[in-house]
Write an enzyme that holds these catalytic residues in place. Sequence first.
Site, short mmCIF file in Angstrom:
data_model
loop_
_atom_site.label_atom_id
_atom_site.label_comp_id
_atom_site.label_asym_id
_atom_site.label_seq_id
_atom_site.Cartn_x
_atom_site.Cartn_y
_atom_site.Cartn_z
N LYS A 15 -22.58 73.94 -31.39
CA LYS A 15 -23.07 73.48 -30.08
C LYS A 15 -24.50 72.93 -30.15
O LYS A 15 -25.00 72.37 -29.18
CB LYS A 15 -23.02 74.64 -29.07
N GLY B 264 -16.80 81.48 -19.73
CA GLY B 264 -16.30 80.78 -20.90
C GLY B 264 -15.89 81.73 -22.01
O GLY B 264 -16.06 82.94 -21.92
N SER B 265 -15.38 81.15 -23.09
CA SER B 265 -14.83 81.96 -24.18
C SER B 265 -15.90 82.78 -24.89
O SER B 265 -15.64 83.93 -25.29
CB SER B 265 -14.10 81.06 -25.18
N THR B 266 -17.11 82.24 -25.06
CA THR B 266 -18.18 83.00 -25.70
C THR B 266 -18.65 84.12 -24.78
O THR B 266 -18.88 85.25 -25.22
CB THR B 266 -19.35 82.08 -26.09
N LYS C 42 -23.45 71.96 -19.75
CA LYS C 42 -22.54 73.04 -19.42
C LYS C 42 -21.52 72.54 -18.39
O LYS C 42 -21.74 71.53 -17.75
CB LYS C 42 -23.31 74.25 -18.85
N GLY C 43 -20.42 73.27 -18.28
CA GLY C 43 -19.43 72.89 -17.28
C GLY C 43 -18.05 72.61 -17.84
O GLY C 43 -17.16 72.23 -17.10
N ASP D 272 -25.21 83.28 -20.79
CA ASP D 272 -24.15 82.28 -20.65
C ASP D 272 -24.06 81.45 -21.92
O ASP D 272 -24.99 81.43 -22.74
CB ASP D 272 -24.43 81.38 -19.44
N GLY D 273 -22.95 80.77 -22.09
CA GLY D 273 -22.76 79.88 -23.21
C GLY D 273 -23.23 78.47 -22.88
O GLY D 273 -23.86 78.23 -21.85
N GLU E 196 -22.87 78.68 -12.07
CA GLU E 196 -23.73 79.03 -13.19
C GLU E 196 -25.19 78.69 -12.88
O GLU E 196 -26.09 79.49 -13.17
CB GLU E 196 -23.26 78.31 -14.46
#
EC number: 5.3.1.6
Length: 226
Positions: A124, A32-34, A97-98, A84-85, A106
């Site tokens: 979030k 993901g972006s983060t 998530k997803g 992970d984000g 993940e």
Amino acid sequence: MSTLTQDELKALVGRAALQYIEPGQIVGVGTGSTVNKFIDALASVKDRIRGAVSSSEASTARLRALGIEVWDANEVERLSVYVDGADEIDPRGCMIKGGGAALTREKIVAALADRFVCIADESKWVETLGRFPLPVEVIPMAAQQIARRFAALGGQARLRLKDGAPWVTDNGQHILDVSGLRITEPLAFESMVNDWPGVVTVGVFAHQKANVCLLGTAQGVRTVEF
């Protein structure tokens, strides 16, 4: 009022996650972006680690482009940390998530890790999971019966599309995004949906919840331990 953009907050928590990286270890890396900000930061210490286990083709490509060796999950018995984000995280460390469609891989990588470090911006953080549409990876032939099961719970399931066709995950499956849910008991909910025939993975991470959350806020990085 924060002068930091959401992108800058992501970079802040991405760099902060380096404190959990142990020298000589293989690092679990999400998607993901983060996480992309974390991967960029990880490149600055790549000579101190053995490599990474990645949760998606996209993260694998980014890691390799930065000269970080990527290991297959089957080559690794355990990981000290998985970073992970999250699309949502609650005060217990349970997550949705997803959003990036990598939820199955993940969970696989998270299950290898001793510690799950979630990196996220403060948007979030939620009291109850469900505002973000819940991703569910499904075997295509089961999509409609799974959608009906969610409807019985008050949820509206929509097939995720890309360019007008069903989104295909790295595993060759489809994604349902379910809105209208309030997930007050994430552990029980995850177990229940996992038992439905045709569900590959539900995007509730309660069995593999976060141990630590690094939350990007206007005041800097807030560390929350669960």
